[in-house]
Design a protein around this motif. Sequence first.
Motif, PDB file in Angstrom:
ATOM      1  N   THR A 107       0.829  -1.204   0.000  1.00 22.58           N
ATOM      2  CA  THR A 107       0.000   0.000   0.000  1.00 22.58           C
ATOM      3  C   THR A 107       0.860   1.250   0.000  1.00 22.58           C
ATOM      4  O   THR A 107       0.576   2.220  -0.723  1.00 22.58           O
ATOM      5  CB  THR A 107      -0.925  -0.003   1.240  1.00 22.58           C
ATOM      6  N   ASP A 108       1.926   1.236   0.796  1.00 21.35           N
ATOM      7  CA  ASP A 108       2.816   2.386   0.848  1.00 21.35           C
ATOM      8  C   ASP A 108       3.495   2.607  -0.507  1.00 21.35           C
ATOM      9  O   ASP A 108       3.630   3.742  -0.967  1.00 21.35           O
ATOM     10  CB  ASP A 108       3.874   2.183   1.943  1.00 21.35           C
ATOM     11  N   HIS A 150       2.266   1.781  -3.430  1.00 24.27           N
ATOM     12  CA  HIS A 150       1.255   2.335  -4.335  1.00 24.27           C
ATOM     13  C   HIS A 150       1.042   3.827  -4.083  1.00 24.27           C
ATOM     14  O   HIS A 150       0.911   4.620  -5.025  1.00 24.27           O
ATOM     15  CB  HIS A 150      -0.073   1.593  -4.194  1.00 24.27           C
ATOM     16  N   SER A 151       1.027   4.207  -2.811  1.00 25.30           N
ATOM     17  CA  SER A 151       0.811   5.624  -2.509  1.00 25.30           C
ATOM     18  C   SER A 151       2.010   6.471  -2.947  1.00 25.30           C
ATOM     19  O   SER A 151       1.840   7.600  -3.424  1.00 25.30           O
ATOM     20  CB  SER A 151       0.524   5.827  -1.019  1.00 25.30           C
ATOM     21  N   TYR A 155       1.929   9.488  -5.611  1.00 30.59           N
ATOM     22  CA  TYR A 155       2.449  10.814  -5.279  1.00 30.59           C
ATOM     23  C   TYR A 155       3.446  11.285  -6.342  1.00 30.59           C
ATOM     24  O   TYR A 155       3.414  12.441  -6.765  1.00 30.59           O
ATOM     25  CB  TYR A 155       3.115  10.773  -3.900  1.00 30.59           C
TER      26      TYR A 155
END
Length: 110
Positions: free
Chosen positions: A75-76, A78-79, A83
């Motif tokens: 998830t990190d 992907h974020s 960004y």
Amino acid sequence: MSPETWASIGVSAVTGVCGVWAARAARRTPRQEKRDDFTTIKDALNERIVKLEVDAAKQQDQITGQGAAISWLVTDRHSLVGYIRKAGLEPPAPRPIPVRARPYLDHIDV
């Protein structure tokens, strides 16, 4: 020999035979020894089973924690990629997932 002497000998003999019989009856038989060995082994196995159950619970907690860590990392990632793209840049190409790790990442949107 007088009758009292014979009576005393007879009573002594009967007492001796009864003593031998009582000692024989009080002795532990091989079957009792085997039963005690079985009880000892069974108790040791029960203790080992309890230890294995505790170890299995610890391992399951560890696996659950590792799964949560992998999910968080994905998830990190992907974020971070989102960004970078929002900033108008192109993120680096993702590295391929090792074949050995693929079965464990099927439930995660990778």
